[in-house]
Structures are given as C-alpha cells and as structure tokens.
Design a protein around this motif. Structure first.
Motif, PDB file in Angstrom:
ATOM      1  N   PRO A   1     -22.261  98.210-101.186  1.00 49.21           N
ATOM      2  CA  PRO A   1     -21.926  99.433-100.456  1.00 49.21           C
ATOM      3  C   PRO A   1     -20.448  99.452-100.080  1.00 49.21           C
ATOM      4  CG  PRO A   1     -22.871  97.849 -98.954  1.00 49.21           C
ATOM      5  CD  PRO A   1     -22.923  97.223-100.339  1.00 49.21           C
ATOM      6  N   HIS A   2     -19.966 100.607 -99.673  1.00 46.26           N
ATOM      7  CA  HIS A   2     -18.601 100.686 -99.157  1.00 46.26           C
ATOM      8  C   HIS A   2     -18.476  99.924 -97.841  1.00 46.26           C
ATOM      9  CE1 HIS A   2     -17.990 104.402-101.736  1.00 46.26           C
ATOM     10  NE2 HIS A   2     -16.987 103.607-102.052  1.00 46.26           N
ATOM     11  N   ALA A   3     -19.538  99.968 -97.030  1.00 42.71           N
ATOM     12  CA  ALA A   3     -19.484  99.320 -95.719  1.00 42.71           C
ATOM     13  C   ALA A   3     -20.879  98.926 -95.266  1.00 42.71           C
ATOM     14  CB  ALA A   3     -18.845 100.256 -94.696  1.00 42.71           C
TER      15      ALA A   3
ATOM     16  N   LEU B 134      -7.821  96.093-100.019  1.00 40.16           N
ATOM     17  CA  LEU B 134      -7.976  95.750 -98.609  1.00 40.16           C
ATOM     18  C   LEU B 134      -9.418  95.418 -98.287  1.00 40.16           C
ATOM     19  CD1 LEU B 134      -5.114  96.923 -98.288  1.00 40.16           C
ATOM     20  CD2 LEU B 134      -5.900  98.015 -96.204  1.00 40.16           C
ATOM     21  N   LYS B 135      -9.608  94.462 -97.411  1.00 41.86           N
ATOM     22  CA  LYS B 135     -10.903  94.081 -96.858  1.00 41.86           C
ATOM     23  C   LYS B 135     -10.754  94.225 -95.358  1.00 41.86           C
ATOM     24  CE  LYS B 135     -14.924  91.818 -96.866  1.00 41.86           C
ATOM     25  NZ  LYS B 135     -15.724  92.742 -96.085  1.00 41.86           N
TER      26      LYS B 135
ATOM     27  N   SER C 103     -16.334  96.642 -97.716  1.00 40.54           N
ATOM     28  CA  SER C 103     -16.147  95.906 -98.964  1.00 40.54           C
ATOM     29  C   SER C 103     -14.701  96.116 -99.406  1.00 40.54           C
ATOM     30  CB  SER C 103     -17.102  96.435-100.040  1.00 40.54           C
ATOM     31  OG  SER C 103     -18.442  96.219 -99.671  1.00 40.54           O
ATOM     32  N   GLY C 104     -14.241  95.347-100.363  1.00 42.20           N
ATOM     33  CA  GLY C 104     -12.879  95.517-100.860  1.00 42.20           C
ATOM     34  C   GLY C 104     -12.632  96.950-101.296  1.00 42.20           C
ATOM     35  N   VAL C 105     -11.521  97.526-100.827  1.00 38.14           N
ATOM     36  CA  VAL C 105     -11.178  98.917-101.115  1.00 38.14           C
ATOM     37  C   VAL C 105      -9.853  98.939-101.857  1.00 38.14           C
ATOM     38  CG1 VAL C 105     -10.673 101.177-100.126  1.00 38.14           C
ATOM     39  CG2 VAL C 105     -12.327  99.666 -98.994  1.00 38.14           C
ATOM     40  N   GLY C 106      -9.841  99.610-102.983  1.00 33.11           N
ATOM     41  CA  GLY C 106      -8.629  99.742-103.775  1.00 33.11           C
ATOM     42  C   GLY C 106      -8.086 101.155-103.727  1.00 33.11           C
ATOM     43  N   PRO C 107      -7.044 101.426-104.502  1.00 34.10           N
ATOM     44  CA  PRO C 107      -6.385 102.725-104.456  1.00 34.10           C
ATOM     45  C   PRO C 107      -6.923 103.792-105.411  1.00 34.10           C
ATOM     46  CG  PRO C 107      -5.070 101.223-105.752  1.00 34.10           C
ATOM     47  CD  PRO C 107      -6.239 100.445-105.224  1.00 34.10           C
TER      48      PRO C 107
ATOM     49  N   LEU D  82     -10.082  99.740 -86.261  1.00 32.65           N
ATOM     50  CA  LEU D  82      -9.857  98.564 -87.111  1.00 32.65           C
ATOM     51  C   LEU D  82      -9.434  97.381 -86.253  1.00 32.65           C
ATOM     52  CD1 LEU D  82      -7.990 100.115 -90.155  1.00 32.65           C
ATOM     53  CD2 LEU D  82     -10.072  98.741 -90.269  1.00 32.65           C
ATOM     54  N   VAL D  83     -10.056  96.218 -86.488  1.00 32.90           N
ATOM     55  CA  VAL D  83      -9.702  95.001 -85.752  1.00 32.90           C
ATOM     56  C   VAL D  83      -9.147  93.906 -86.652  1.00 32.90           C
ATOM     57  CG1 VAL D  83     -11.267  95.425 -83.820  1.00 32.90           C
ATOM     58  CG2 VAL D  83     -12.080  94.134 -85.802  1.00 32.90           C
ATOM     59  N   ASP D  84      -9.416  93.993 -87.959  1.00 34.89           N
ATOM     60  CA  ASP D  84      -8.947  92.954 -88.873  1.00 34.89           C
ATOM     61  C   ASP D  84      -8.750  93.546 -90.266  1.00 34.89           C
ATOM     62  OD1 ASP D  84      -8.433  90.002 -89.218  1.00 34.89           O
ATOM     63  OD2 ASP D  84      -9.945  90.297 -90.781  1.00 34.89           O
ATOM     64  N   VAL D  85      -7.618  93.235 -90.882  1.00 36.73           N
ATOM     65  CA  VAL D  85      -7.296  93.712 -92.230  1.00 36.73           C
ATOM     66  C   VAL D  85      -6.848  92.513 -93.060  1.00 36.73           C
ATOM     67  CG1 VAL D  85      -5.743  95.153 -93.612  1.00 36.73           C
ATOM     68  CG2 VAL D  85      -6.597  96.001 -91.420  1.00 36.73           C
TER      69      VAL D  85
END
Length: 137
Positions: free
Chosen positions: A17-19, A130-131, A29-33, A82-85
């Motif tokens: 899933p996306h999240a 990004l995660k 989950s890992g998100v790309g461009p 957001l708390v962590d990138v």
C-alpha cells in the motif's frame, strides 16, 4: 491496523500500500517522483530508444514531495504531521546540494527528523525516493 492507497499518487511498483496506519502513526511506503496514472518521471526525458538525454533532479525532488503530500492527505494525515523522513539518493555527490536546498523550501515550518542515504539504484529510472512516518488522528 489499516492501509491506504490512492489513484492520486503513483502506483506502487510492487504489492504494497501507499501507507499503513498503526496506532497514531502513519508509515508511508517508499515514494518516488513518478506522476500518478503514468510511468512518466518528471525531469527525465528519453528518446524513442530509452536513452536519457535530459535530467532535471530538482523536478524529481519537487514531484516526490508533492506525491508524499498527496498520500498523507489522502490517508487522513498532513504535511505538518511528518515526524521522520528518510531519503534515498542515487547520486549523493551530484544531487545532495539540490535536495537540501529544495527540502528547506518545503520543510521551513515543519522540521521532521531526517536521514539521507546514498544508494546504487532504485527499481525504476528515478533518482530519489522518500520513506516517511507521520502522525495521524
């Protein structure tokens, strides 16, 4: 536990899933461009043979941030939560300075914890992924 996916973000390149929400935390989950609904990668132009002849990392960077924002909002969270990138860069030497500059534009108000990792490659022809972890109510 609940999971979220949306057509407004790029389709995952695997079965995930996306999240996923666990308690009051949302794990992305890992998100790309890539652009939603296509495999188009902003800032990357290729000829008909697949050879890349134009590369704009800044465009990929902005697109990945926009994709993260969409997933957060569609999941019921938000950019300010957001708390962590964790960022994965394919070419740390070439792209870190640009990433750092654009990151500062997007995160001037909310400053989550951050880790930057240099890697050899990603599953598609993208240069950044990004995660993220956010809070959700």
């Amino acid at each position: 536990m609940s999971q979220f996916s949306t057509d407004k973000a790029p389709k995952p390149v695997g079965l995930y899933p996306h999240a996923k929400r666990v308690g009051n935390l949302l794990f992305l989950s890992g998100v790309g461009p890539r652009k939603a609904g296509t495999d188009e990668i902003p800032g990357l132009m290729a000829d008909k043979h697949g050879n890349h002849h134009e590369f704009d990392f800044a465009a990929q960077c902005r697109s990945v941030f926009d994709n993260v924002r969409v997933i957060l909002e569609e999941s019921g969270s938000g950019w300010d939560k957001l708390v962590d990138v964790t960022v994965f860069l394919v070419d740390m030497k070439r792209d870190f300075h640009t990433y750092n500059k654009i990151y500062a534009e997007y995160f001037k108000d909310n400053q989550p914890c951050r880790t930057t990792v240099g890697i050899d490659s990603l599953p598609t022809a993208i240069a950044i992924e990004l995660k993220c972890i956010a809070t959700i109510e």
